[in-house]
Design a protein around this motif. Structure first.
Motif, PDB file in Angstrom:
ATOM      1  N   MET A 146       0.824  -1.214   0.000  1.00 21.03           N
ATOM      2  CA  MET A 146       0.000   0.000   0.000  1.00 21.03           C
ATOM      3  C   MET A 146       0.857   1.264   0.000  1.00 21.03           C
ATOM      4  O   MET A 146       0.541   2.247  -0.679  1.00 21.03           O
ATOM      5  N   LEU A 147       1.949   1.244   0.741  1.00 21.33           N
ATOM      6  CA  LEU A 147       2.832   2.415   0.741  1.00 21.33           C
ATOM      7  C   LEU A 147       3.426   2.650  -0.641  1.00 21.33           C
ATOM      8  O   LEU A 147       3.549   3.802  -1.087  1.00 21.33           O
ATOM      9  N   GLN A 148       3.776   1.575  -1.322  1.00 24.79           N
ATOM     10  CA  GLN A 148       4.302   1.725  -2.691  1.00 24.79           C
ATOM     11  C   GLN A 148       3.260   2.341  -3.602  1.00 24.79           C
ATOM     12  O   GLN A 148       3.580   3.175  -4.459  1.00 24.79           O
ATOM     13  N   SER A 149       2.006   1.935  -3.412  1.00 29.20           N
ATOM     14  CA  SER A 149       0.943   2.466  -4.270  1.00 29.20           C
ATOM     15  C   SER A 149       0.708   3.956  -4.036  1.00 29.20           C
ATOM     16  O   SER A 149       0.134   4.639  -4.895  1.00 29.20           O
ATOM     17  N   LYS A 150       1.165   4.454  -2.895  1.00 30.27           N
ATOM     18  CA  LYS A 150       1.026   5.881  -2.590  1.00 30.27           C
ATOM     19  C   LYS A 150       2.209   6.693  -3.125  1.00 30.27           C
ATOM     20  O   LYS A 150       2.299   7.901  -2.882  1.00 30.27           O
ATOM     21  N   ASN A 151       3.154   5.976  -3.775  1.00 30.96           N
ATOM     22  CA  ASN A 151       4.328   6.637  -4.374  1.00 30.96           C
ATOM     23  C   ASN A 151       5.202   7.349  -3.347  1.00 30.96           C
ATOM     24  O   ASN A 151       5.811   8.391  -3.638  1.00 30.96           O
TER      25      ASN A 151
ATOM     26  N   ASP B 283      13.468   5.415   0.133  1.00 24.76           N
ATOM     27  CA  ASP B 283      14.772   5.697   0.738  1.00 24.76           C
ATOM     28  C   ASP B 283      14.710   5.919   2.236  1.00 24.76           C
ATOM     29  O   ASP B 283      15.726   6.220   2.857  1.00 24.76           O
ATOM     30  N   VAL B 284      13.533   5.810   2.813  1.00 26.40           N
ATOM     31  CA  VAL B 284      13.402   5.985   4.261  1.00 26.40           C
ATOM     32  C   VAL B 284      12.767   4.737   4.851  1.00 26.40           C
ATOM     33  O   VAL B 284      12.112   3.957   4.154  1.00 26.40           O
ATOM     34  N   LEU B 285      12.951   4.546   6.137  1.00 22.57           N
ATOM     35  CA  LEU B 285      12.339   3.408   6.803  1.00 22.57           C
ATOM     36  C   LEU B 285      10.823   3.597   6.852  1.00 22.57           C
ATOM     37  O   LEU B 285      10.341   4.665   7.257  1.00 22.57           O
ATOM     38  N   PRO B 286      10.049   2.587   6.428  1.00 20.72           N
ATOM     39  CA  PRO B 286       8.591   2.745   6.359  1.00 20.72           C
ATOM     40  C   PRO B 286       7.958   3.160   7.683  1.00 20.72           C
ATOM     41  O   PRO B 286       6.935   3.855   7.692  1.00 20.72           O
ATOM     42  N   GLU B 287       8.555   2.747   8.794  1.00 15.69           N
ATOM     43  CA  GLU B 287       7.978   3.068  10.094  1.00 15.69           C
ATOM     44  C   GLU B 287       8.006   4.565  10.399  1.00 15.69           C
ATOM     45  O   GLU B 287       7.222   5.052  11.222  1.00 15.69           O
TER      46      GLU B 287
ATOM     47  N   GLY C 141       8.013  -1.511 -14.798  1.00 18.77           N
ATOM     48  CA  GLY C 141       8.723  -0.919 -13.680  1.00 18.77           C
ATOM     49  C   GLY C 141       8.025  -1.067 -12.341  1.00 18.77           C
ATOM     50  O   GLY C 141       8.502  -0.537 -11.335  1.00 18.77           O
ATOM     51  N   LYS C 142       6.914  -1.794 -12.304  1.00 17.09           N
ATOM     52  CA  LYS C 142       6.186  -1.977 -11.060  1.00 17.09           C
ATOM     53  C   LYS C 142       6.121  -3.460 -10.687  1.00 17.09           C
ATOM     54  O   LYS C 142       6.071  -4.326 -11.561  1.00 17.09           O
ATOM     55  N   THR C 143       6.108  -3.717  -9.391  1.00 20.30           N
ATOM     56  CA  THR C 143       5.996  -5.087  -8.897  1.00 20.30           C
ATOM     57  C   THR C 143       4.528  -5.473  -8.821  1.00 20.30           C
ATOM     58  O   THR C 143       3.727  -4.794  -8.166  1.00 20.30           O
ATOM     59  N   VAL C 144       4.174  -6.562  -9.513  1.00 15.58           N
ATOM     60  CA  VAL C 144       2.802  -7.074  -9.478  1.00 15.58           C
ATOM     61  C   VAL C 144       2.853  -8.551  -9.087  1.00 15.58           C
ATOM     62  O   VAL C 144       3.899  -9.201  -9.181  1.00 15.58           O
TER      63      VAL C 144
ATOM     64  N   ILE D 170      15.245 -14.660   1.776  1.00 14.48           N
ATOM     65  CA  ILE D 170      13.890 -14.138   1.680  1.00 14.48           C
ATOM     66  C   ILE D 170      13.906 -12.661   2.020  1.00 14.48           C
ATOM     67  O   ILE D 170      14.854 -12.134   2.581  1.00 14.48           O
ATOM     68  N   CYS D 171      12.808 -11.999   1.678  1.00 13.29           N
ATOM     69  CA  CYS D 171      12.707 -10.579   2.003  1.00 13.29           C
ATOM     70  C   CYS D 171      12.544 -10.425   3.509  1.00 13.29           C
ATOM     71  O   CYS D 171      12.005 -11.291   4.178  1.00 13.29           O
ATOM     72  N   LEU D 172      13.002  -9.320   4.027  1.00 19.20           N
ATOM     73  CA  LEU D 172      12.872  -9.056   5.462  1.00 19.20           C
ATOM     74  C   LEU D 172      11.815  -7.993   5.739  1.00 19.20           C
ATOM     75  O   LEU D 172      11.650  -7.559   6.856  1.00 19.20           O
ATOM     76  N   HIS D 173      11.123  -7.577   4.707  1.00 14.02           N
ATOM     77  CA  HIS D 173      10.025  -6.640   4.924  1.00 14.02           C
ATOM     78  C   HIS D 173       8.932  -6.933   3.915  1.00 14.02           C
ATOM     79  O   HIS D 173       9.193  -7.028   2.732  1.00 14.02           O
ATOM     80  N   CYS D 174       7.711  -7.133   4.408  1.00 16.93           N
ATOM     81  CA  CYS D 174       6.600  -7.462   3.507  1.00 16.93           C
ATOM     82  C   CYS D 174       6.292  -6.276   2.614  1.00 16.93           C
ATOM     83  O   CYS D 174       6.004  -5.187   3.085  1.00 16.93           O
ATOM     84  N   LEU D 175       6.344  -6.523   1.321  1.00 16.95           N
ATOM     85  CA  LEU D 175       6.050  -5.455   0.361  1.00 16.95           C
ATOM     86  C   LEU D 175       4.859  -5.823  -0.507  1.00 16.95           C
ATOM     87  O   LEU D 175       4.457  -6.943  -0.595  1.00 16.95           O
TER      88      LEU D 175
END
Length: 641
Positions: free
Chosen positions: A21-26, A30-34, A238-241, A636-641
């Protein structure tokens, strides 16, 4: 209704991915999501509300990576406080919605695979949990790919809050965690620790995750959780789906509910539409009835041993009693010998290892602690922690990577008062000796009565019968010809109570010649009587053969018959473990991670062997084998995207 009550009655629907959802908000990557809890709270609140409007029961706070490895103590408090405030504002106007503190992995491997200690991991998790203890409704520990890190997080949650604890691990296509644990190992560990719901998330799409859920459903007595990804990620324009649609996702999740999942949500790639479809798919369903699978499990960091099927063989050799070489190794802090002993018992067929460091002239608590740490770095066998010292017991249980077996408790009040709180806290199973303040009963009925009393007292601490394994005590037939019969009759009586049994088999032959022969014949009769496990010498070929050959014949005159048969025979032909432990090869030392032993052997061999020849004959073959294991490591990824 609090969430524990809801968990027992209804489905609980979690939200989907925050990162997606954060990615969809553009927003910037470069910053920590928290940090968005502070800089862009309206965005976080809106995401939470979108999921609530879609039907989610739980707001997963934006704290997945909120820990002291990424933030200073002051920054961490601000991030967590802001996350809670966002969640509280988001659920305004909704009824029966819950806030979940989200605890994700730290991104560093714990020792022995990495450089982060268990205690350091615990403190990092505890710091975050303390900030939210009275402001959230539950803790979700998720995306955990290491059983040891999982245990550190669960202990931190148990000891620093009273909140319900949901735990979710990451399995690969081989149905294992990155550090090797299978589903049954995680069930044993987490049910022992008292997690409120357990399961899996991330890494896999819903189709493959159902295969892992199938194992959980067959063996777990705890409510199950599943939060798959929306299939596999692909990059388009260029987008992850992701390749699983919301409708397909909901169909799989309906199957998950039928298999026993009660807590359902989404991970990477899912959004409010996925949660809406999930909600619709469960509309006409009711949760599968919870049932106690009644499994007696003891586990390591890779697998669990299930009691009640084939006899469980517990290697007895790491014990100084009657073993001068083991005594000297503990006195000299010679862990290389002890580790070699463990490795050779495993190679001989032991399914678990008894670990006893009881010598009056050493600091048992510290030696037991270091021995357990070292053993679980070179062997993946579950351990039986064998000590009469409560301080030593707690230290070992705390850092043990799995569900341990405690050896032992007995019917004395003092013993039960000391052992049962530790067994409950750390989720261990317990060997119960059938003796009390009056000593060891001379009758089988007396021993069965003590077993029943111990199980009854254990229940007061919340320890189930399945976690009590009774030792009806093997006594020497050289001193009492009726001793074997009493022990075997007691096994039958204890089994009738619904309890598993174990024996230290070799005591039966004390004072006799041909001890191996006596032990093996008694072992076969014990299995025939219902014995489920034995503390024994796995280097004895006769004992290993006996473990597969139960004898259902009468044991009325066992003592007389066996003594008549063996008195003229030669002494036992058992191969002593110390002989082989002292003769471990350099290749074996390297393969099993025996650092000090490898160095010592290399120096000794270089006196008579050219360096290049040593590299070719011992080191390269060992590294080739170790390398094969490394190839199987997963990333594996360490943050759910």
């Amino acid at each position: 209704m609090n969430i524990r009550e809801k968990l027992l009655k209804e489905f609980i629907i979690f939200d989907g991915a925050m990162g997606t959802m954060l990615q969809s908000k553009n927003l910037s990557r470069d910053v920590l999501p928290e940090t968005y809890n502070i800089t862009n709270p309206d965005v976080i609140i809106d995401i939470h509300r979108e999921y609530l409007n879609a039907g989610a029961d739980v707001v997963t706070l934006n704290t997945f990576g909120a820990n002291l490895l990424k933030f200073s103590k002051e920054e961490l408090k601000k991030v967590v406080d802001a996350a809670i405030e966002c969640g509280q504002k988001a659920r305004e106007g909704f009824e029966n919605k819950y806030l979940a503190l989200d605890i994700g992995p730290l991104g560093r491997l714990l020792a022995p695979f990495g450089d982060l200690s268990f205690d350091e991991a615990y403190e990092i998790f505890a710091e975050t949990i303390k900030l939210a203890e009275d402001k959230t409704d539950l803790i979700i520990i998720e995306t955990m790919n290491d059983s040891y890190e999982t245990k550190a997080a669960v202990l931190a949650a148990k000891e620093n809050s009273n909140l319900p604890i949901f735990v979710s691990n990451v399995f690969d296509e081989n149905k294992k965690l990155m550090t090797g644990a299978d589903a049954l190992a995680m069930i044993a560990l987490l049910e022992g620790l008292g997690a409120d719901a357990i399961g899996m998330n991330c890494s896999l799409g819903p189709d493959k995750m159902l295969k892992v859920l199938e194992e959980y459903s067959a063996c777990s007595s705890t409510p199950l959780l599943i939060q798959p990804n929306a299939g596999l990620p692909e990059v388009k324009d260029g987008k992850t789906v992701y390749n699983v649609s919301a409708d397909e996702f909901a169909g799989y999740m309906a199957k998950a509910a039928d298999m026993g999942a009660r807590v359902l949500g989404g991970c990477c790639g899912t959004n409010p539409e996925y949660i809406r479809k999930l909600k619709e798919a469960l509309k006409e369903k009711k949760p599968k009835v919870l049932e106690d699978k009644n499994l007696t499990l003891v586990s390591s960091y890779t697998h669990a041993v299930k009691w009640g099927e084939e006899p469980v063989l517990v290697g007895e050799r790491i014990n100084p009693t009657g073993k001068s070489r083991v005594k000297q190794a503990f006195r000299d802090n010679d862990l290389s010998f002890i580790l070699s002993e463990g490795i050779y018992q495993q190679q001989a067929g032991a399914m678990m290892l008894d670990v006893n460091c009881g010598l009056p002239e050493i600091d048992e608590a510290e030696v037991l602690l270091s021995t357990v740490k070292a053993l679980q770095g070179v062997s993946d066998l579950p351990l039986q922690i064998d000590t009469a010292d409560p301080k030593a017991l707690e230290k070992a249980l705390r850092i043990y990577n799995g569900k341990a077996l405690i050896n032992s408790v007995n019917g004395k009040k003092e013993s039960m008062d000391a052992v049962f709180p530790l067994a409950k806290k750390y989720g261990a199973a317990v060997v119960a000796l059938t003796l009390d303040e009056q000593g060891i009963p001379e009758t089988s009925e007396g021993r069965v009565k003590i077993a029943e009393s111990i199980a009854s007292e254990a229940a007061k601490y919340g320890i189930a019968k399945k976690d009590i394994i009774v030792d009806t005590l093997t006594m020497a037939i050289s001193a009492d010809k009726n001793a074997a019969k009493v022990t075997l009759d007691a096994i039958k009586g204890v089994t009738a109570l619904g309890l598993n049994t174990v024996l230290g088999v070799s005591n039966v032959s004390f004072g006799l010649p041909s001890r191996d022969k006596v032990n093996s014949e008694f072992f076969k009769l014990a299995i025939g009587a219902g014995l489920k496990g034995a503390i024994m010498n796995p280097h004895s070929s006769l004992m290993m053969q006996a473990s597969k050959s139960p004898d259902y014949s009468s044991y009325e005159n066992f003592a007389e018959n066996i003594i008549d048969r063996v008195m003229s025979e030669e002494n036992s032909t058992t191969v002593q473990a110390v002989e082989k432990s002292d003769n471990i090869t350099l290749k074996e030392a390297i393969e099993n991670g025996l650092v000090e032993k490898s160095a010592a052997l290399s120096k000794a061999l270089l006196k008579d062997t050219e360096p290049l020849e040593l590299v070719k004959s011992e080191i390269i073959p060992a590294l080739d084998k170790v390398g094969e294991g490394l190839k199987r490591a997963r990333c594996i990824c360490l943050h759910c995207l």
